[in-house]
Design a protein around this motif. Structure first.
Motif, PDB file in Angstrom:
ATOM      1  N   GLN A 266      32.909  33.103  46.799  1.00 26.32           N
ATOM      2  CA  GLN A 266      32.182  33.038  45.532  1.00 26.32           C
ATOM      3  C   GLN A 266      31.352  34.302  45.274  1.00 26.32           C
ATOM      4  O   GLN A 266      30.775  34.460  44.188  1.00 26.32           O
ATOM      5  CB  GLN A 266      31.233  31.828  45.529  1.00 26.32           C
ATOM      6  N   LEU A 267      31.287  35.184  46.249  1.00 29.91           N
ATOM      7  CA  LEU A 267      30.369  36.313  46.176  1.00 29.91           C
ATOM      8  C   LEU A 267      31.077  37.641  45.937  1.00 29.91           C
ATOM      9  O   LEU A 267      32.152  37.894  46.492  1.00 29.91           O
ATOM     10  CB  LEU A 267      29.584  36.420  47.492  1.00 29.91           C
ATOM     11  N   SER A 268      30.449  38.489  45.146  1.00 29.34           N
ATOM     12  CA  SER A 268      30.849  39.885  45.068  1.00 29.34           C
ATOM     13  C   SER A 268      30.279  40.595  46.290  1.00 29.34           C
ATOM     14  O   SER A 268      29.390  40.058  46.976  1.00 29.34           O
ATOM     15  CB  SER A 268      30.268  40.522  43.804  1.00 29.34           C
ATOM     16  N   PRO A 269      30.759  41.798  46.608  1.00 25.36           N
ATOM     17  CA  PRO A 269      30.137  42.542  47.714  1.00 25.36           C
ATOM     18  C   PRO A 269      28.628  42.695  47.537  1.00 25.36           C
ATOM     19  O   PRO A 269      27.868  42.563  48.501  1.00 25.36           O
ATOM     20  CB  PRO A 269      30.860  43.886  47.671  1.00 25.36           C
ATOM     21  N   LYS A 270      28.178  42.942  46.303  1.00 23.69           N
ATOM     22  CA  LYS A 270      26.746  43.077  46.049  1.00 23.69           C
ATOM     23  C   LYS A 270      26.010  41.770  46.335  1.00 23.69           C
ATOM     24  O   LYS A 270      24.944  41.762  46.959  1.00 23.69           O
ATOM     25  CB  LYS A 270      26.506  43.493  44.595  1.00 23.69           C
ATOM     26  N   SER A 304      37.083  38.747  53.343  1.00 23.46           N
ATOM     27  CA  SER A 304      37.810  39.896  53.894  1.00 23.46           C
ATOM     28  C   SER A 304      37.809  41.095  52.957  1.00 23.46           C
ATOM     29  O   SER A 304      38.062  42.218  53.384  1.00 23.46           O
ATOM     30  CB  SER A 304      39.244  39.506  54.254  1.00 23.46           C
ATOM     31  N   SER A 305      37.498  40.888  51.664  1.00 21.33           N
ATOM     32  CA  SER A 305      37.450  42.008  50.729  1.00 21.33           C
ATOM     33  C   SER A 305      36.209  42.874  50.954  1.00 21.33           C
ATOM     34  O   SER A 305      36.140  43.998  50.462  1.00 21.33           O
ATOM     35  CB  SER A 305      37.476  41.511  49.282  1.00 21.33           C
ATOM     36  N   PHE A 306      35.222  42.334  51.678  1.00 21.67           N
ATOM     37  CA  PHE A 306      34.059  43.152  52.044  1.00 21.67           C
ATOM     38  C   PHE A 306      33.804  43.037  53.550  1.00 21.67           C
ATOM     39  O   PHE A 306      32.673  42.914  54.012  1.00 21.67           O
ATOM     40  CB  PHE A 306      32.810  42.787  51.230  1.00 21.67           C
ATOM     41  N   LEU A 307      34.876  43.149  54.302  1.00 23.22           N
ATOM     42  CA  LEU A 307      34.811  43.018  55.753  1.00 23.22           C
ATOM     43  C   LEU A 307      33.955  44.112  56.382  1.00 23.22           C
ATOM     44  O   LEU A 307      33.278  43.891  57.390  1.00 23.22           O
ATOM     45  CB  LEU A 307      36.225  43.041  56.332  1.00 23.22           C
ATOM     46  N   ASP A 321      39.392  35.767  57.681  1.00 26.98           N
ATOM     47  CA  ASP A 321      40.274  34.834  56.995  1.00 26.98           C
ATOM     48  C   ASP A 321      41.704  35.370  56.967  1.00 26.98           C
ATOM     49  O   ASP A 321      41.994  36.472  57.442  1.00 26.98           O
ATOM     50  CB  ASP A 321      39.742  34.504  55.602  1.00 26.98           C
ATOM     51  N   TRP A 322      42.609  34.592  56.389  1.00 20.71           N
ATOM     52  CA  TRP A 322      44.034  34.934  56.456  1.00 20.71           C
ATOM     53  C   TRP A 322      44.458  35.937  55.388  1.00 20.71           C
ATOM     54  O   TRP A 322      45.609  36.386  55.384  1.00 20.71           O
ATOM     55  CB  TRP A 322      44.885  33.659  56.328  1.00 20.71           C
ATOM     56  N   ALA A 323      43.543  36.348  54.505  1.00 23.18           N
ATOM     57  CA  ALA A 323      43.901  37.232  53.393  1.00 23.18           C
ATOM     58  C   ALA A 323      43.903  38.707  53.772  1.00 23.18           C
ATOM     59  O   ALA A 323      44.090  39.562  52.918  1.00 23.18           O
ATOM     60  CB  ALA A 323      42.951  37.007  52.218  1.00 23.18           C
ATOM     61  N   VAL A 324      43.703  39.013  55.039  1.00 30.10           N
ATOM     62  CA  VAL A 324      43.743  40.402  55.504  1.00 30.10           C
ATOM     63  C   VAL A 324      44.667  40.476  56.717  1.00 30.10           C
ATOM     64  O   VAL A 324      44.717  39.545  57.521  1.00 30.10           O
ATOM     65  CB  VAL A 324      42.324  40.911  55.860  1.00 30.10           C
TER      66      VAL A 324
END
Length: 404
Positions: A266-270, A304-307, A321-324
């Motif tokens: 639910q979160l953006s990197p920020k 994973s988009s802000f790992l 998670d499985w998305a990376v």
């Protein structure tokens, strides 16, 4: 290895007979062995001395003799034995009645021999210690009945530094004390877990599962402007409570704690960096300062988009998670960060060969056998074939690497 006296009777009976919600009396031992009992007997026969703490050592970041394995939601609805309880008893009755919670925690280990037993509970379980009322309703999921919108709402909550968990959640100690003995007898580790502060805050604010967390995000924006600091105040209270709750679980016997940031998606990197990360770091720091030798794993589902932002969480291991891709995750986190994960849970609906190949690929990309902790990149899904879980666990324990 000897099975504990508390475990042996459960191997003989169907789950429908094993416990009564009003009594801890077990049925007579005239029933036929279940397949779970047979699986347990097999896992006992192949157990080695290092299995007792192989998961703990891996979670600390040590290289171990083989890749250990446990699964998120390993105690869950994919097992027919589990559904014998879930179709009859409400969630909180199951999770807060020590006899039932203990049995549900043990079923999957008896059947498959994972390298850890995880307590059957929920991330929402400690919310009542702050005065937050919740339930888990069949067909609806979590329902939180205490409204949190203002600074005044937060101020009315209990002081997280003075919570007596033995008084507020007496069943936790009994469950973990029993499971600690069972884990020792079964030559495996005991895993405890907590929800991360942001996830618990969002659940509470939304009052239920949410597709967009809009109310929570409005409060985050109001917090930024200074118009309403309820979000930062609430998440700070949760961080202290969760840190202390993790310590309580350790004192009751947990050897590893996993922190679930279930709503990181639910979160953006920020948003993660501004709200979720500092609060999770605070909770982790409380646990690590008091119990530095107990490993803490942090899992941000959908994060994973802000790992790269998770390299300095202060924990011992990051679960991904499985998305990376596992190799990419290993590169992003770097060689000094221990890693756990990250099979796509849907692979368990594939063939035996597909499952085994996915296990081998994940282990290889993580650096080879003994270099990480194998898990799914989310939980075991409802409807997963039970035999598929066994194939995954068996292959993980068997695999010796590409050059073996």
């Amino acid at each position: 290895m000897k099975l504990s006296s508390a475990l042996i009777p459960a191997l003989f009976f169907s789950v429908a007979q094993a416990f009564s919600p009003s009594s801890n009396v077990r049925a007579s031992n005239s029933a036929i062995f279940s397949t779970a009992a047979e699986a347990s007997t097999e896992s006992v026969a192949t157990s080695s001395p290092g299995d007792r703490d192989i998961l703990v050592r891996a979670a600390r970041g040590e290289e171990v003799e083989r890749t250990p394995v446990w699964l998120m939601r390993q105690a869950g609805r994919y097992m027919a034995a589990f559904r014998e309880y879930s179709t009859k008893y409400p969630f909180r009755e199951r999770s807060e009645t020590p006899s039932m919670a203990t049995e549900l925690s043990l079923q999957c280990h008896r059947a498959y021999g994972m390298d850890g037993i995880i307590m059957f509970s929920d991330i929402l379980t400690p919310l009542p210690t702050l005065g937050i009322d919740f339930d888990v309703v069949r067909g609806k999921g979590p329902q939180i009945y205490t409204e949190v919108r203002t600074e005044e709402d937060v101020a009315k909550m209990a002081d997280p530094n003075t919570i007596d968990f033995d008084e507020k959640l007496p069943f936790i100690k009994e469950i973990l004390n029993t499971l600690s003995k069972e884990a020792e007898e079964a030559n495996t580790s005991l895993i405890g877990f907590v929800g991360a502060p942001f996830t618990l805050a969002a659940y509470t604010i939304e009052g239920k599962s949410s597709k967009d967390c809009l109310t929570t995000k409005k409060m985050m924006m109001a917090d930024e402007t200074g118009d309403n600091k309820a979000m930062s105040q609430f998440i700070d209270k949760l961080a202290v409570m969760i840190g202390n709750y993790g310590c309580h679980q350790i004192e009751c016997g947990a050897q590893v704690i996993q922190v679930f940031e279930s709503w990181a998606h639910q979160l953006s990197p920020k948003g993660f960096e501004q709200f979720a990360k500092p609060a999770a770091q605070k909770a982790i720091k409380i646990m690590k300062e008091k119990y530095p030798d107990v490993p803490v794993i942090y899992f941000a589902n959908g994060g994973s988009s802000f790992l790269e932002l998770q390299r300095d969480m202060g924990c011992d291991m990051i679960a991904v998670d499985w998305a990376v891709d596992m190799a990419e995750a290993r590169d992003i986190l770097g060689p000094d960060v221990a890693i756990s994960g990250n099979l796509d849970p849907t692979i368990l609906f594939g063939t035996k060969e597909q499952i085994e190949q996915a296990v081998r690929d994940c282990i290889d990309k993580a650096g080879g056998p003994g270099k990480h902790l194998l898990n799914l990149g989310h939980g075991v899904m409802q409807g997963t074939p039970e035999e598929a879980v066994g194939w995954l666990v068996d292959e993980c324990k068997r695999y010796k690497g590409k050059d073996a």
